[in-house]
Motif scaffolding. Structure first.
Motif, short mmCIF file in Angstrom:
data_model
loop_
_atom_site.label_atom_id
_atom_site.label_comp_id
_atom_site.label_asym_id
_atom_site.label_seq_id
_atom_site.Cartn_x
_atom_site.Cartn_y
_atom_site.Cartn_z
N HIS A 1 -35.68 -35.41 50.12
CA HIS A 1 -35.76 -35.95 51.48
C HIS A 1 -36.82 -35.22 52.31
CE1 HIS A 1 -31.89 -37.89 50.50
NE2 HIS A 1 -32.17 -38.70 51.50
N ILE A 2 -36.92 -33.91 52.13
CA ILE A 2 -37.95 -33.17 52.86
C ILE A 2 -39.34 -33.60 52.40
CG2 ILE A 2 -38.93 -30.87 53.28
CD1 ILE A 2 -36.09 -29.74 53.07
N ASP A 3 -39.51 -33.84 51.10
CA ASP A 3 -40.79 -34.35 50.59
C ASP A 3 -41.18 -35.64 51.32
OD1 ASP A 3 -41.03 -32.31 48.74
OD2 ASP A 3 -40.23 -33.48 47.07
N GLU A 4 -40.20 -36.53 51.48
CA GLU A 4 -40.48 -37.79 52.18
C GLU A 4 -40.81 -37.55 53.65
OE1 GLU A 4 -38.44 -42.20 52.97
OE2 GLU A 4 -37.19 -40.53 52.24
N ALA A 5 -40.07 -36.63 54.28
CA ALA A 5 -40.33 -36.32 55.69
C ALA A 5 -41.73 -35.78 55.89
CB ALA A 5 -39.30 -35.31 56.19
N PHE A 6 -42.19 -34.95 54.95
CA PHE A 6 -43.51 -34.35 55.06
C PHE A 6 -44.64 -35.40 54.95
CE2 PHE A 6 -42.77 -29.59 53.87
CZ PHE A 6 -41.96 -29.46 54.99
N GLU A 7 -44.32 -36.58 54.43
CA GLU A 7 -45.30 -37.65 54.39
C GLU A 7 -45.52 -38.26 55.78
OE1 GLU A 7 -44.02 -40.50 51.53
OE2 GLU A 7 -44.10 -39.09 49.83
N HIS A 8 -44.55 -38.03 56.68
CA HIS A 8 -44.60 -38.60 58.04
C HIS A 8 -44.82 -37.57 59.12
CE1 HIS A 8 -43.03 -42.49 56.51
NE2 HIS A 8 -42.36 -41.73 55.67
N VAL A 9 -44.41 -36.35 58.85
CA VAL A 9 -44.51 -35.27 59.84
C VAL A 9 -45.32 -34.13 59.24
CG1 VAL A 9 -43.21 -33.57 61.18
CG2 VAL A 9 -42.29 -35.87 60.88
N HIS A 10 -46.41 -33.76 59.91
CA HIS A 10 -47.24 -32.66 59.42
C HIS A 10 -46.59 -31.34 59.83
CE1 HIS A 10 -50.05 -36.04 59.15
NE2 HIS A 10 -50.69 -35.33 58.24
N ALA A 11 -45.51 -31.01 59.14
CA ALA A 11 -44.72 -29.83 59.50
C ALA A 11 -45.52 -28.54 59.35
CB ALA A 11 -43.46 -29.76 58.64
N GLY A 12 -46.53 -28.56 58.49
CA GLY A 12 -47.36 -27.37 58.29
C GLY A 12 -48.20 -27.02 59.50
N ASP A 13 -48.29 -27.94 60.48
CA ASP A 13 -49.03 -27.65 61.71
C ASP A 13 -48.22 -26.79 62.68
OD1 ASP A 13 -51.00 -29.24 60.69
OD2 ASP A 13 -50.67 -30.93 62.05
N ALA A 14 -46.94 -26.64 62.40
CA ALA A 14 -46.05 -25.93 63.34
C ALA A 14 -46.40 -24.46 63.43
CB ALA A 14 -44.60 -26.09 62.89
N HIS A 15 -46.24 -23.91 64.64
CA HIS A 15 -46.35 -22.47 64.86
C HIS A 15 -44.99 -21.86 65.16
CE1 HIS A 15 -50.94 -22.11 65.80
NE2 HIS A 15 -50.69 -22.84 64.73
N GLY A 16 -44.04 -22.72 65.56
CA GLY A 16 -42.70 -22.24 65.87
C GLY A 16 -41.66 -23.28 65.52
N ILE A 17 -40.48 -22.84 65.11
CA ILE A 17 -39.38 -23.73 64.75
C ILE A 17 -38.23 -23.54 65.74
CG2 ILE A 17 -37.72 -24.39 62.96
CD1 ILE A 17 -39.60 -23.12 60.89
N ILE A 18 -37.72 -24.66 66.26
CA ILE A 18 -36.55 -24.64 67.14
C ILE A 18 -35.46 -25.45 66.46
CG2 ILE A 18 -35.63 -25.18 69.42
CD1 ILE A 18 -38.57 -25.24 70.41
N GLY A 19 -34.30 -24.87 66.27
CA GLY A 19 -33.18 -25.55 65.63
C GLY A 19 -32.09 -25.87 66.62
N VAL A 20 -31.61 -27.11 66.58
CA VAL A 20 -30.51 -27.52 67.46
C VAL A 20 -29.39 -28.14 66.61
CG1 VAL A 20 -32.09 -27.95 69.39
CG2 VAL A 20 -31.48 -29.83 67.88
N SER A 21 -28.23 -28.28 67.20
CA SER A 21 -27.04 -28.90 66.61
C SER A 21 -26.02 -27.85 66.22
CB SER A 21 -27.35 -29.77 65.39
OG SER A 21 -27.46 -28.97 64.23
N GLY A 22 -24.82 -28.34 65.92
CA GLY A 22 -23.70 -27.46 65.63
C GLY A 22 -23.89 -26.56 64.44
N THR A 23 -24.47 -27.08 63.37
CA THR A 23 -24.70 -26.24 62.19
C THR A 23 -25.62 -25.08 62.53
OG1 THR A 23 -24.34 -27.95 60.51
CG2 THR A 23 -25.80 -26.15 59.92
N VAL A 24 -26.74 -25.39 63.17
CA VAL A 24 -27.74 -24.35 63.47
C VAL A 24 -27.17 -23.30 64.40
CG1 VAL A 24 -29.97 -23.90 64.55
CG2 VAL A 24 -29.70 -25.88 63.05
#
Length: 335
Positions: free
Chosen positions: A202-225
Motif C-alpha cells: 500500500h505504501i508503494d502505491e501511495a508513493f506513486e501519488h505522493v512524493h513523500a521523499g520531498d518531506a523535511h518533517g513528519i507530523i502524525g495524527v490519530s489515536g494510534t500515533v
C-alpha cells in the motif's frame, strides 16, 4: 458575537467516534465550548471481511450518538457536521447507518472521500506547527482504524506550507491489519511478516501519488500515533498536553512500536496510557506507523539527502479540521 459561530463536528471512523464543539472566530481563534468526547465503538468490526456493518457495531455507535445528542441539546450550535470515513465507505448497508444517525442527531452523515479526509487532517495538523521544530514541506500521516492518509504540503516558499500539494488514502489501519493478519495473541512472526508485506504494498502505491521523499518533517495524527507517542514518552496515564507537539526520535518510536506489537493483549491492558478500546488493535496500528516512518525517512534520504530522524505527534487531526473548515464556511456564508 457576530464575528464567530459555534459549530459541532463529529468524526466517525472505523474504531472510534468523536465530538467537538467549538466557537470559530473570524480572527482565526478556535475556542472549545465542550471538551472533545471520544467513544470507542468499533463501527468497522469485520467490515474488511463482510463489507457490512454488524448489528452490534451499529448499536454501539447509536448509543454514542445518543450521548452526543444530549450534549448538543445542552449546548446549541449554529451547525453540525457529521463525517464518516473508511468503514462507512466500504459498507454495503451504509444507508441503514445513515438513517439511524439522522434519526438520532437530525443530520445525515457525510461519507467523505479519502482525499477530503486527508485535506481536513492536514488543515488541522499544520495550523499549529512551529517552524522552528518541524521544517516544511510537512508530510502529515493520519493513521486510523480502517485507512491511513498521507498528505504533503508546500515548501513554504513557492507554495504555502499549509497548502496540500498531494494526498493519498491507503486502506490500511489498526483494525484492518489486526483483523486481516494479526489474529494470534501475541501475533506470530509469520503474521507480522504478512502484515508488513501488505502494508508495504500500500505504501508503494501511495508513493506513486505522493512524493513523500520531498518531506523535511513528519507530523502524525490519530489515536494510534498519539497513544504510541504517550508510551514512548513513558507516560503512566494519557496526557493530551504532554503528547500534543511532542517531538520523538524515530529510533525510540521503532523500539516502542515493536515492543507493544509483540505483547499479549493482557500485557497491553496494564498500561493506562492505552484506551481500553484500543488494546486489541494498537499493535496493528503501531506496525503501520513503523513502516510509514521507515519508508518515508528512507525516501527523504535517498531522494534529497534529507535526514528525518524524528516526528511530531499532534492532537489536531480530522476532527479539528472538520470544525475549522465548517466554521469558516459558515462565517463566509454570513458575509
Amino acid at each position: 458575537m457576530s464575528d464567530s459561530v459555534v459549530v459541532a463536528g463529529i468524526d466517525c471512523g472505523t474504531n472510534s467516534i468523536r465530538l467537538k464543539v467549538s466557537r470559530v472566530c473570524s480572527d482565526g481563534r478556535i475556542v472549545d465550548v465542550v471538551p472533545r468526547m471520544l467513544r470507542v465503538v468499533r463501527l468497522g468490526q469485520d467490515v474488511d471481511h463482510t463489507h457490512r456493518f454488524a448489528a452490534e457495531a451499529l448499536d454501539r455507535t447509536y448509543e454514542a450518538a445518543r450521548e452526543f445528542a444530549v450534549v448538543l441539546r445542552e449546548h446549541p450550535v449554529d451547525g453540525l457536521r457529521f463525517v464518516a470515513t473508511s468503514a462507512t465507505r466500504d459498507a454495503a448497508n451504509r444507508e441503514e447507518f445513515e438513517d439511524g444517525i439522522e434519526s438520532i442527531l437530525g443530520v445525515r452523515p457525510e461519507v467523505i472521500s479519502g482525499t477530503e479526509e486527508a485535506d481536513l487532517s492536514f488543515l488541522a495538523a499544520t495550523g499549529i506547527v512551529d517552524r522552528s521544530s518541524v521544517e516544511p514541506p510537512y508530510l502529515v500521516v493520519d493513521l486510523g482504524g480502517g485507512s491511513t492518509e498521507m498528505v504533503i504540503g508546500g515548501d513554504g516558499l513557492s507554495t504555502p506550507s499549509t497548502s496540500v500539494r498531494e494526498a493519498f488514502s491507503m486502506n490500511i489501519g489498526s483494525v484492518r491489519m489486526t483483523e486481516r493478519h494479526l489474529r494470534s495473541d501475541p501475533p506470530t512472526q509469520d503474521e507480522i511478516d504478512a502484515a508488513v508485506e501488505d502494508i508495504d504494498a500500500h505504501i508503494d502505491e501511495a508513493f506513486e501519488h505522493v512524493h513523500a521523499g520531498d518531506a523535511h518533517g513528519i507530523i502524525g495524527v490519530s489515536g494510534t500515533v498519539t497513544t504510541m507517542a504517550a508510551l514512548a514518552l513513558g507516560l503512566k496515564e494519557y496526557d493530551h498536553a504532554a503528547v500534543d507537539g511532542a517531538q520523538l526520535p524515530l529510533s525510540t518510536a521503532f523500539a516502542v512500536n515493536d515492543r507493544f506489537l509483540r505483547m499479549t493483549r493482557a500485557q497491553r491492558s496494564t498500561y493506562r496510557a492505552i484506551h481500553p478500546g484500543r488494546v486489541d488493535v494498537v499493535g496493528g496500528g503501531a506496525l503501520v506507523w513503523s513502516r510509514v516512518l521507515d519508508r518515508v525517512s528512507r525516501a527523504a534520504r535517498d531522494d534529497h539527502g534529507v535526514v528525518i530522524d524524528s516526528f511530531m505527534a499532534s492532537e489536531h487531526g480530522l476532527l479539528d479540521g472538520i470544525v475549522v473548515d465548517y466554521g469558516r464556511r459558515l462565517l463566509e456564508a454570513r458575509g
